[in-house]
Enzyme design. Structure first.
Site, PDB file in Angstrom:
ATOM      1  N   LYS A  68      43.904  38.335  27.686  1.00 23.99           N
ATOM      2  CA  LYS A  68      42.743  38.859  26.955  1.00 23.99           C
ATOM      3  C   LYS A  68      41.527  38.636  27.848  1.00 23.99           C
ATOM      4  O   LYS A  68      40.764  37.690  27.685  1.00 23.99           O
ATOM      5  CB  LYS A  68      42.620  38.160  25.602  1.00 23.99           C
ATOM      6  CG  LYS A  68      41.767  38.924  24.611  1.00 23.99           C
ATOM      7  CD  LYS A  68      41.979  38.432  23.208  1.00 23.99           C
ATOM      8  CE  LYS A  68      40.935  38.972  22.265  1.00 23.99           C
ATOM      9  NZ  LYS A  68      40.913  40.419  22.124  1.00 23.99           N
ATOM     10  N   GLU A  82      49.752  50.035  22.162  1.00 22.88           N
ATOM     11  CA  GLU A  82      48.899  49.462  21.116  1.00 22.88           C
ATOM     12  C   GLU A  82      47.652  50.327  20.998  1.00 22.88           C
ATOM     13  O   GLU A  82      47.525  51.340  21.691  1.00 22.88           O
ATOM     14  CB  GLU A  82      48.519  48.013  21.459  1.00 22.88           C
ATOM     15  CG  GLU A  82      47.713  47.886  22.747  1.00 22.88           C
ATOM     16  CD  GLU A  82      47.236  46.467  23.027  1.00 22.88           C
ATOM     17  OE1 GLU A  82      47.238  45.626  22.131  1.00 22.88           O
ATOM     18  OE2 GLU A  82      46.845  46.225  24.190  1.00 22.88           O
ATOM     19  N   ARG A  93      46.174  30.921  23.138  1.00 25.77           N
ATOM     20  CA  ARG A  93      46.179  32.201  23.858  1.00 25.77           C
ATOM     21  C   ARG A  93      45.081  32.214  24.920  1.00 25.77           C
ATOM     22  O   ARG A  93      45.274  32.723  26.024  1.00 25.77           O
ATOM     23  CB  ARG A  93      46.035  33.371  22.889  1.00 25.77           C
ATOM     24  CG  ARG A  93      46.209  34.727  23.579  1.00 25.77           C
ATOM     25  CD  ARG A  93      46.293  35.876  22.604  1.00 25.77           C
ATOM     26  NE  ARG A  93      45.044  36.089  21.908  1.00 25.77           N
ATOM     27  CZ  ARG A  93      44.874  36.980  20.920  1.00 25.77           C
ATOM     28  NH1 ARG A  93      45.889  37.726  20.521  1.00 25.77           N
ATOM     29  NH2 ARG A  93      43.713  37.115  20.343  1.00 25.77           N
TER      30      ARG A  93
HETATM   31  N1  PXG Z   1      45.108  44.533  21.088  1.00 29.00           N
HETATM   32  C1  PXG Z   1      43.959  44.426  21.774  1.00 29.00           C
HETATM   33  C2  PXG Z   1      43.812  45.153  23.054  1.00 29.00           C
HETATM   34  C3  PXG Z   1      42.926  43.597  21.297  1.00 29.00           C
HETATM   35  O1  PXG Z   1      41.799  43.458  21.981  1.00 29.00           O
HETATM   36  C4  PXG Z   1      44.313  43.090  19.372  1.00 29.00           C
HETATM   37  C5  PXG Z   1      45.303  43.892  19.912  1.00 29.00           C
HETATM   38  C6  PXG Z   1      44.598  42.351  18.099  1.00 29.00           C
HETATM   39  O2  PXG Z   1      44.843  40.976  18.386  1.00 29.00           O
HETATM   40  P1  PXG Z   1      44.500  39.829  17.329  1.00 29.00           P
HETATM   41  O3  PXG Z   1      44.911  38.565  18.006  1.00 29.00           O
HETATM   42  O4  PXG Z   1      43.011  39.913  17.082  1.00 29.00           O
HETATM   43  O5  PXG Z   1      45.277  40.118  16.117  1.00 29.00           O
HETATM   44  C7  PXG Z   1      43.101  42.913  20.079  1.00 29.00           C
HETATM   45  C8  PXG Z   1      42.010  42.034  19.578  1.00 29.00           C
HETATM   46  C9  PXG Z   1      36.505  44.636  18.210  1.00 29.00           C
HETATM   47  C10 PXG Z   1      37.406  43.692  18.932  1.00 29.00           C
HETATM   48  O6  PXG Z   1      35.280  44.530  18.393  1.00 29.00           O
HETATM   49  C11 PXG Z   1      38.749  43.671  18.668  1.00 29.00           C
HETATM   50  C12 PXG Z   1      39.593  42.784  19.365  1.00 29.00           C
HETATM   51  C13 PXG Z   1      39.040  41.996  20.280  1.00 29.00           C
HETATM   52  C14 PXG Z   1      37.700  42.032  20.539  1.00 29.00           C
HETATM   53  C15 PXG Z   1      36.861  42.871  19.871  1.00 29.00           C
HETATM   54  O7  PXG Z   1      37.000  45.494  17.466  1.00 29.00           O
HETATM   55  N2  PXG Z   1      40.930  42.817  19.059  1.00 29.00           N
END
Ligand code: PXG
Length: 290
Positions: free
Chosen positions: A149, A182, A50
């Site tokens: 991301k 989301e 990713r």
């Molecule tokens: N949506 C967004 C916008 C994210 O940033 C997710 C979904 C979940 O994706 P994954 O691949 O982790 O299942 C994310 C990722 C935090 C933090 O501090 C959270 C994310 C990234 C960076 C920091 O809570 N979540």
């Protein structure tokens, strides 16, 4: 704490970047947040892939090939002597001048930080969390693509501020058509008539790795699964609702905009999938100390 920062392993105090780095000046760069459990990095290759796609999409060349990046990531965790935690991989556009042009930045920056992880309060996993929909819309793929991301998280931060102002930990973001996209750092799922539903990423979601894992676990359990457009009404009238993310793992939601969801307690589908997910995190992944 040992941090990998632009070519060397440093102490926390030594790990500094240039004020001319476009990652700082413009949020120009990409990142990943990856968990490791029980001495193994969970879904390491999926996260690296990713990262590669996020970088490719914004015409940013990763500073080294993925296998080398993986080796650096594992080495950083090892140097901090951690078995359970969180690793943040950050690739910045690098040092340039004060103009927007990213191609003035000769060398991309690379930072790797391994640390313990701060979770949502444990009580929320037991009782379920209350969330709110917010006025801040999720950016569309034609603006800042949500599938990248990127270091540009202001859209999500503005939504997070609204959630906190409302006394909640997370916000549901809608796209400009009013469909559910989301949350600020988590993907969202509901259960309706026994079917597990989540918005397609085209609605404005990151293709979450926890999301993909939960979809796979649900299929393995034989639950009917569908990616479909969802409205706030669908959320309010769901039998169950939960969020997924690397940090949050799988967390139940029991209230949305003041409406009680289902019975008001975390539901059986969430419980089963959370259990399956936690088991998978303990038994799979790239070994760190092998
Ligand atoms: N949506 C967004 C916008 C994210 O940033 C997710 C979904 C979940 O994706 P994954 O691949 O982790 O299942 C994310 C990722 C935090 C933090 O501090 C959270 C994310 C990234 C960076 C920091 O809570 N979540």
């Amino acid at each position: 704490m040992t941090i990998y920062c632009n070519g060397k392993m440093c102490s926390r105090a030594e790990a500094t970047v240039s004020v001319f780095d476009h990652g700082l000046l413009y949020g120009d760069g990409v990142f990943e947040g990856i968990r490791f459990y029980n001495g193994r990095v969970f879904k390491c290759d999926e996260h690296l892939q990713r990262l590669h796609e996020s970088a490719h999409s914004i015409m940013l060349h990763l500073p080294c090939p993925l296998p080398e990046l993986k080796a650096l990531l594992l080495d950083t965790i090892r140097r901090n002597d951690l078995r359970d935690g969180y690793v943040r991989l950050v690739v910045t556009r690098g040092e340039g001048n004060l103009g927007l042009n990213p191609f003035t930045c000769a060398t991309p920056g690379l930072i790797i930080i391994a640390d313990r992880i701060a979770l949502y309060p444990p009580a929320l996993y037991q009782q379920g969390m209350a969330i709110v929909t917010v006025a801040t819309q999720r950016t569309g793929a034609e603006a800042v693509p949500p599938r990248v991301k990127s270091l540009n998280y202001l859209n999500n931060i503005l939504a997070k501020i609204e959630a906190i102002n409302a006394g909640c930990e997370e916000a549901v973001m809608l796209n400009r058509f009013g469909f559910v996209a989301e949350c600020t750092g988590d993907n969202i799922f509901i259960v309706k008539h026994g079917v597990l539903l989540t918005p397609p990423v085209s609605m404005g979601a990151l293709q979450g790795i926890t999301r993909d894992t939960v979809l796979e676990l649900a299929r393995q359990r034989g639950y009917p699964v569908r990616e479909d457009t969802l409205t706030r009404h669908d959320l309010f009238c769901a039998e169950e609702c939960f969020l997924t993310g690397t940090a949050a793992e799988v967390i139940p939601v029991t209230k949305i905009d003041g409406r009680v969801i289902g019975s008001g307690a975390p539901g059986p589908v969430m419980h089963q999938l959370r259990e399956d997910f936690l088991k998978l995190t303990q038994t799979t992944g790239t070994p760190i100390y092998a």
